[in-house]
Design an enzyme around this catalytic site. Structure first.
Site, PDB file in Angstrom:
ATOM      1  N   ASP A 199      -7.001  -6.108   4.201  1.00  0.00           N
ATOM      2  CA  ASP A 199      -6.282  -4.825   4.199  1.00  0.00           C
ATOM      3  C   ASP A 199      -6.303  -4.232   5.599  1.00  0.00           C
ATOM      4  O   ASP A 199      -7.372  -3.962   6.149  1.00  0.00           O
ATOM      5  CB  ASP A 199      -6.980  -3.889   3.190  1.00  0.00           C
ATOM      6  CG  ASP A 199      -6.330  -2.522   3.078  1.00  0.00           C
ATOM      7  OD1 ASP A 199      -5.220  -2.330   3.590  1.00  0.00           O
ATOM      8  OD2 ASP A 199      -6.957  -1.643   2.444  1.00  0.00           O
ATOM      9  N   HIS A 248      -8.308   1.739  -4.081  1.00  0.00           N
ATOM     10  CA  HIS A 248      -9.261   1.591  -2.973  1.00  0.00           C
ATOM     11  C   HIS A 248      -9.846   2.973  -2.675  1.00  0.00           C
ATOM     12  O   HIS A 248      -9.164   3.836  -2.137  1.00  0.00           O
ATOM     13  CB  HIS A 248      -8.481   1.017  -1.776  1.00  0.00           C
ATOM     14  CG  HIS A 248      -9.267   0.873  -0.517  1.00  0.00           C
ATOM     15  ND1 HIS A 248      -8.684   0.540   0.689  1.00  0.00           N
ATOM     16  CD2 HIS A 248     -10.595   1.001  -0.255  1.00  0.00           C
ATOM     17  CE1 HIS A 248      -9.604   0.481   1.632  1.00  0.00           C
ATOM     18  NE2 HIS A 248     -10.777   0.767   1.094  1.00  0.00           N
ATOM     19  N   MET A 264     -11.953  -5.413   5.172  1.00  0.00           N
ATOM     20  CA  MET A 264     -11.063  -4.535   5.959  1.00  0.00           C
ATOM     21  C   MET A 264     -10.753  -5.211   7.292  1.00  0.00           C
ATOM     22  O   MET A 264     -11.648  -5.717   7.974  1.00  0.00           O
ATOM     23  CB  MET A 264     -11.727  -3.180   6.240  1.00  0.00           C
ATOM     24  CG  MET A 264     -11.860  -2.252   5.047  1.00  0.00           C
ATOM     25  SD  MET A 264     -10.329  -1.905   4.146  1.00  0.00           S
ATOM     26  CE  MET A 264      -9.311  -1.107   5.401  1.00  0.00           C
ATOM     27  N   HIS A 316      -1.346  -1.112  -4.281  1.00  0.00           N
ATOM     28  CA  HIS A 316      -2.621  -0.723  -3.677  1.00  0.00           C
ATOM     29  C   HIS A 316      -2.561   0.779  -3.409  1.00  0.00           C
ATOM     30  O   HIS A 316      -1.646   1.262  -2.735  1.00  0.00           O
ATOM     31  CB  HIS A 316      -2.802  -1.517  -2.384  1.00  0.00           C
ATOM     32  CG  HIS A 316      -4.090  -1.280  -1.670  1.00  0.00           C
ATOM     33  ND1 HIS A 316      -5.284  -1.841  -2.068  1.00  0.00           N
ATOM     34  CD2 HIS A 316      -4.368  -0.551  -0.555  1.00  0.00           C
ATOM     35  CE1 HIS A 316      -6.251  -1.463  -1.229  1.00  0.00           C
ATOM     36  NE2 HIS A 316      -5.718  -0.683  -0.305  1.00  0.00           N
ATOM     37  N   SER A 330       0.854  -1.196   0.000  1.00  0.00           N
ATOM     38  CA  SER A 330       0.000   0.000   0.000  1.00  0.00           C
ATOM     39  C   SER A 330       0.886   1.241   0.000  1.00  0.00           C
ATOM     40  O   SER A 330       1.656   1.484   0.940  1.00  0.00           O
ATOM     41  CB  SER A 330      -0.894   0.006   1.241  1.00  0.00           C
ATOM     42  OG  SER A 330      -1.425   1.308   1.397  1.00  0.00           O
ATOM     43  N   MET A 387      -8.485   8.751   0.042  1.00  0.00           N
ATOM     44  CA  MET A 387      -9.324   9.118   1.193  1.00  0.00           C
ATOM     45  C   MET A 387      -9.821  10.548   1.021  1.00  0.00           C
ATOM     46  O   MET A 387      -9.051  11.430   0.644  1.00  0.00           O
ATOM     47  CB  MET A 387      -8.507   9.046   2.478  1.00  0.00           C
ATOM     48  CG  MET A 387      -7.910   7.676   2.718  1.00  0.00           C
ATOM     49  SD  MET A 387      -6.945   7.674   4.229  1.00  0.00           S
ATOM     50  CE  MET A 387      -6.286   6.012   4.182  1.00  0.00           C
ATOM     51  N   ASP A 419      -4.556   3.997  -1.852  1.00  0.00           N
ATOM     52  CA  ASP A 419      -5.619   4.359  -0.916  1.00  0.00           C
ATOM     53  C   ASP A 419      -6.045   5.808  -1.096  1.00  0.00           C
ATOM     54  O   ASP A 419      -5.303   6.720  -0.734  1.00  0.00           O
ATOM     55  CB  ASP A 419      -5.119   4.175   0.525  1.00  0.00           C
ATOM     56  CG  ASP A 419      -4.991   2.714   0.899  1.00  0.00           C
ATOM     57  OD1 ASP A 419      -6.004   1.998   0.847  1.00  0.00           O
ATOM     58  OD2 ASP A 419      -3.866   2.296   1.243  1.00  0.00           O
ATOM     59  N   MET A 476     -11.877   5.271  -0.596  1.00  0.00           N
ATOM     60  CA  MET A 476     -12.540   5.520   0.686  1.00  0.00           C
ATOM     61  C   MET A 476     -13.181   6.897   0.568  1.00  0.00           C
ATOM     62  O   MET A 476     -12.667   7.916   1.054  1.00  0.00           O
ATOM     63  CB  MET A 476     -11.505   5.470   1.821  1.00  0.00           C
ATOM     64  CG  MET A 476     -11.108   4.046   2.167  1.00  0.00           C
ATOM     65  SD  MET A 476      -9.551   3.955   3.061  1.00  0.00           S
ATOM     66  CE  MET A 476      -8.420   3.889   1.692  1.00  0.00           C
TER      67      MET A 476
HETATM   68  C1  DX5 Z   1      -6.342   1.865   5.617  1.00  0.00           C
HETATM   69  C2  DX5 Z   1      -5.899   1.552   4.210  1.00  0.00           C
HETATM   70  C3  DX5 Z   1      -4.837   0.538   4.129  1.00  0.00           C
HETATM   71  C4  DX5 Z   1      -3.531   0.957   4.785  1.00  0.00           C
HETATM   72  C5  DX5 Z   1      -2.897  -0.293   5.327  1.00  0.00           C
HETATM   73  O1  DX5 Z   1      -7.407   2.726   5.562  1.00  0.00           O
HETATM   74  O2  DX5 Z   1      -7.003   1.067   3.444  1.00  0.00           O
HETATM   75  O3  DX5 Z   1      -4.593   0.109   2.791  1.00  0.00           O
HETATM   76  O4  DX5 Z   1      -2.641   1.590   3.924  1.00  0.00           O
HETATM   77  O5  DX5 Z   1      -1.792   0.047   6.065  1.00  0.00           O
HETATM   78  P1  DX5 Z   1      -1.099  -0.974   7.055  1.00  0.00           P
HETATM   79  O6  DX5 Z   1      -0.676  -2.164   6.253  1.00  0.00           O
HETATM   80  O7  DX5 Z   1       0.052  -0.179   7.590  1.00  0.00           O
HETATM   81  O8  DX5 Z   1      -2.110  -1.334   8.109  1.00  0.00           O
HETATM   82 ZN    ZN Z   2      -6.553   0.157   1.439  1.00  0.00          ZN
END
Ligand code: DX5
Ligand code: ZN
Length: 220
Positions: A172, A67, A138, A33, A8, A37, A35, A69
């Site tokens: 994840d 991903h 998750m 991956h 990620s 947000m 992320d 969010m």
């Molecule tokens: C959290 C993200 C994850 C995050 C995981 O909201 O969706 O993808 O980057 O990070 P680690 O592996 O450090 O928990």
């Molecule tokens: Zn993620």
């Protein structure tokens, strides 16, 4: 069953993003991956389509798993598709019509997925199982990297695996070598790991270790 590891990018050194993308690719991981947000669906802001486009530019052959969010991911599907997303993951808890948006993602020639938060019952996925390419369970509350793996989410993985042998099931949040083993044993076949992989001086070794464990487990 194929096993995939997805670093990620959220945990990368943002001062050297291009190098970090290349480091993740040369670890032998199958996909990146990303992320996204929106500071509304989750309490944090990360990055947007420009970083997806950067990943495409510096490592065109490294698969991009995005991903979202976001409360309204439906308003940004074209933007992320144009930036280079190859799989787009939507939260079941988002504020949009999932049947419609899952179909739109496929119509754009991309893969789709539904993500469920730790508090969301797995049964809510049942009406969508024939319309999705993968499920993301998750294992932390989304919003931040570096949180602790919530093992109570694992029965959801087993439930889905028992229901559909060939479904891609991703986990994840809080994945390291130990929690990766747990997730694999419950039936996950795609593992996202952020802080665990990016803190390694030898990312390839950490990826290889997880893949070797998975192979041994599946052959046993
Ligand atoms: C959290 C993200 C994850 C995050 C995981 O909201 O969706 O993808 O980057 O990070 P680690 O592996 O450090 O928990
Ligand atoms: Zn993620």
């Amino acid at each position: 069953m194929k096993i995939e590891i997805l670093p990620s990018l959220l945990a990368a050194d943002f001062g050297h993003l291009a190098d970090e993308i290349l480091r993740a690719q040369s670890s032998g991981a199958q996909a990146l991956h990303l992320d996204v947000m929106d500071a509304h669906f989750v309490p944090n802001l990360s990055f947007g389509p420009d970083v997806v486009a950067l990943a495409k530019k510096v490592a065109p052959s490294f698969y991009r798993n995005v991903h979202l969010m976001m409360s309204r991911p439906d308003l940004y599907l074209e933007t992320f598709a144009q930036a280079g997303a190859q799989t787009i993951q939507l939260h079941l808890e988002a504020d949009c019509d999932l049947h419609t948006e899952l179909r739109r993602i496929r119509e754009m020639g991309l893969k789709n997925a539904i993500v469920i938060n730790p508090e969301t019952p797995v049964e809510k996925l049942l009406p969508y199982l024939d319309e999705i390419d993968e499920v993301l369970v998750m294992t932390v509350h989304p919003g931040y990297g570096g949180q602790k793996f919530i093992e109570e989410c694992m029965p959801k993985v087993r439930f889905l695996r028992d229901r559909k042998r060939d479904l891609d099931i991703m986990v994840d949040g809080g994945i390291n070598f130990e929690t990766a083993k747990t997730a694999l044993e419950y039936g996950a076949n795609q593992l996202v790991a952020g802080s665990y992989l990016f803190k390694q001086s030898d990312m390839k070794k950490a990826v290889d270790e997880i893949v070797a464990y998975a192979r041994e487990m599946h052959n046993a």
